[in-house]
Design an enzyme around this catalytic site. Structure first.
Site, PDB file in Angstrom:
ATOM      1  N   SER A 257       0.736  -0.994   0.062  1.00  0.00           N
ATOM      2  CA  SER A 257      -0.004   0.066   0.079  1.00  0.00           C
ATOM      3  C   SER A 257       0.833   1.204   0.033  1.00  0.00           C
ATOM      4  CB  SER A 257      -0.796  -0.019   1.261  1.00  0.00           C
ATOM      5  OG  SER A 257       0.126   0.404   2.412  1.00  0.00           O
ATOM      6  N   LYS A 258       0.174   2.312  -0.105  1.00  0.00           N
ATOM      7  CA  LYS A 258       1.029   3.640  -0.111  1.00  0.00           C
ATOM      8  C   LYS A 258       2.117   3.831   1.082  1.00  0.00           C
ATOM      9  CE  LYS A 258      -1.595   6.474  -2.914  1.00  0.00           C
ATOM     10  NZ  LYS A 258      -3.152   6.171  -2.994  1.00  0.00           N
ATOM     11  N   ARG A 259       1.707   2.977   2.147  1.00  0.00           N
ATOM     12  CA  ARG A 259       2.709   3.388   3.050  1.00  0.00           C
ATOM     13  C   ARG A 259       4.109   2.590   2.659  1.00  0.00           C
ATOM     14  NH1 ARG A 259       2.369  -0.097   7.041  1.00  0.00           N
ATOM     15  NH2 ARG A 259       0.820  -1.679   5.945  1.00  0.00           N
TER      16      ARG A 259
END
Ligand code: GLU
Length: 477
Positions: A257-259
């Site tokens: 994910s964007k993390r």
């Protein structure tokens, strides 16, 4: 027919050509996970001289946008995933889905279900209260509904009459044997009350019509596959091979994910990653060929095999990606690297018409940059005279440093402007003055670039050009 034999029957186009497809939904920018699956499907078709088909699954009208559709085409082109057929858009195929629905209705393999959502909720609540798994109870199946009059004013959904008994099994090209009991499968809704066909149905009709021989897709679809297999059979089609690719995880083992950094492919293009890096990197997310890490598109095509796809989840590693990009930058053709670099130079305010050719800049920095963006940033001084930071000025451009720069000007003005000649002049000057080479190089480097670390000074001067070099020296010393 035993489920085994049936499950492995293959829908190879009659001429034996392998046909794979990529079927993204335009509900977001292409994510590394789904592009990785596209790379596998594409590479497999290319390896076997087959066909690769692009199908845009745009039936989710609320979430599909033109911007995302264009983004898919742009990203595929950037990555070099060329397709032989398509793009096909599901929204343009509605008449075909309606005809296939009618065929199933006519054959008694699908039926209209008038159960309201309130009834369905009540049924679900009862089943849960009894500790059962909620499922449709088949009350509008033709054999159960015989003689009943459909309620007035209810628009029915169309459900698939799923087989009651037996198992649905297939030999997954990645995961091996997978089996589901038909008893576990609900009568799938094929069309909404307004008649619009549902996702699982469209996919099957498309895969049949497009004569797909290998459905290679993410393993989030494993649960759809038994339902789709039953639909293939109901529609009288042989089955393709299914291969479900493992999820892509972040370095910490969580779903990517964007993390974990950028997840859309195009962000990497914008950050200055080369398309060949991304193709190589994506292919290595869950696939391997021996211990090969850096490979070309041609090598990928020559080596790709579904057997090389790992069953376990792949992990995204941003550091490895940066390393891989540096490796591809080192290997890329200089002219092409220059063309790829030019927009990054412009984006940082450097006009290639007003300074060194981008290919020269690329040649100068190819061993030192992990991305094109980084390269453009490092090269800024080649287009614009730098500000020399005070500490560097104090350290390298004191009286002694300035004397060196003054003395060098006429000598540099007199030579043939090539790296070798420039290097020779600088060395001869240091020898003649009885000073160490860095005492010549550092003032020059700092005065011209505003930095204490650049590629070799003779190479920098050669790219900067005589005129700019002398202009900057004259301005400083
Ligand atoms: N449109 C689906 C998705 O983006 C893919 C369906 C398929 O490959 O069968 O997940």
């Amino acid at each position: 027919m035993t489920p085994d034999k049936d499950a492995t029957a293959v829908n190879i186009a009659t001429d034996g050509t392998v046909r794979t497809r990529f079927a993204p939904s335009p509900t977001g920018h292409l994510h590394l996970g789904n592009v990785r699956t596209a790379v596998f499907a594409w590479a497999y078709a290319r390896r076997l001289g087959g066909k690769f088909i692009l199908r845009i699954e745009d039936t989710d009208l609320a979430r599909s946008t033109d911007e995302y559709k264009q983004g898919i085409l742009r990203d595929m082109a950037w990555l070099g995933l060329d397709y032989d057929e398509g793009p096909f858009y599901q929204m343009e195929r509605m008449p075909r889905y309606r005809a296939a629905l009618q065929q199933l209705l006519d054959q008694g393999k699908a039926y209209r279900c008038y159960m309201s959502s309130a009834e369905l909720d009540a049924l679900r609540a009862e089943q849960l209260a009894r500790g059962e798994k909620p499922r449709y109870d088949g009350r509008w199946r033709p054999e159960q509904a015989a003689g009943r009059t459909p309620p007035a004013g209810v628009d029915p959904v169309i459900r698939f009459r799923n087989p009651d008994a037996g198992i649905v099994a297939w030999d997954d090209a990645v995961k091996g044997r997978i089996e589901f009991a038909n008893a576990e499968l609900d009568d799938l809704v094929l069309a909404r009350p307004d008649g619009t066909p549902m996702y699982n149905f469209c996919v099957v009709v498309d895969d049949i019509d497009m004569r797909i021989t290998h459905v290679i897709r993410g393993d989030d679809h494993v649960n759809n596959t038994p339902r789709q297999i039953n639909l293939f059979r109901a529609l009288g089609a042989a089955l393709p091979v299914f291969g479900h690719t493992p999820t892509v995880l972040g370095t910490d083992g969580e779903k990517l994910s964007k993390r974990h950094g950028a997840v859309s492919l195009y962000q990497y293009a914008e950050d200055g990653y080369l398309p060949e890096t991304m193709l190589n990197f994506l292919a290595r997310l869950g696939w391997a060929h021996g211990d090969a890490e850096v490979f070309t598109r041609a090598e990928l095509i020559a080596w790709f095999d579904l057997k090389g796809i790992s069953e376990s989840a792949a992990r995204f590693n941003g550091e490895k990606l940066a390393w891989l990009n540096a490796e591809h930058i080192k290997r890329a053709d200089e002219g092409r690297l220059g063309e790829l670099l030019a927009p990054f130079l412009r984006a940082t305010g450097c006009d290639p018409n007003e300074g060194p050719a981008p290919s020269q800049v690329a040649a100068l920095y190819r061993e030192r940059a992990a991305t094109l963006a980084e390269m453009a940033e490092s090269a800024h001084y080649l287009y614009h005279a730098p500000e020399v930071p005070e500490p560097l000025r104090a350290q390298h451009l004191s009286a002694a440093g300035l004397r060196v720069l003054q003395a060098l000007q006429p000598r540099l003005a007199a030579i043939d402007w090539r790296k070798e000649a420039i290097g020779a002049v600088l060395k001869a000057f240091a020898a003649e003055q009885g000073i160490k080479l860095p005492q010549v190089m550092m003032p020059l480097r700092v005065a011209l670039s505003g930095s204490a670390s650049t590629p070799a000074v003779d190479a920098v001067l050669a790219v900067l050009g005589r005129e700019r070099t002398l202009e900057r020296l004259a301005a400083i010393a």
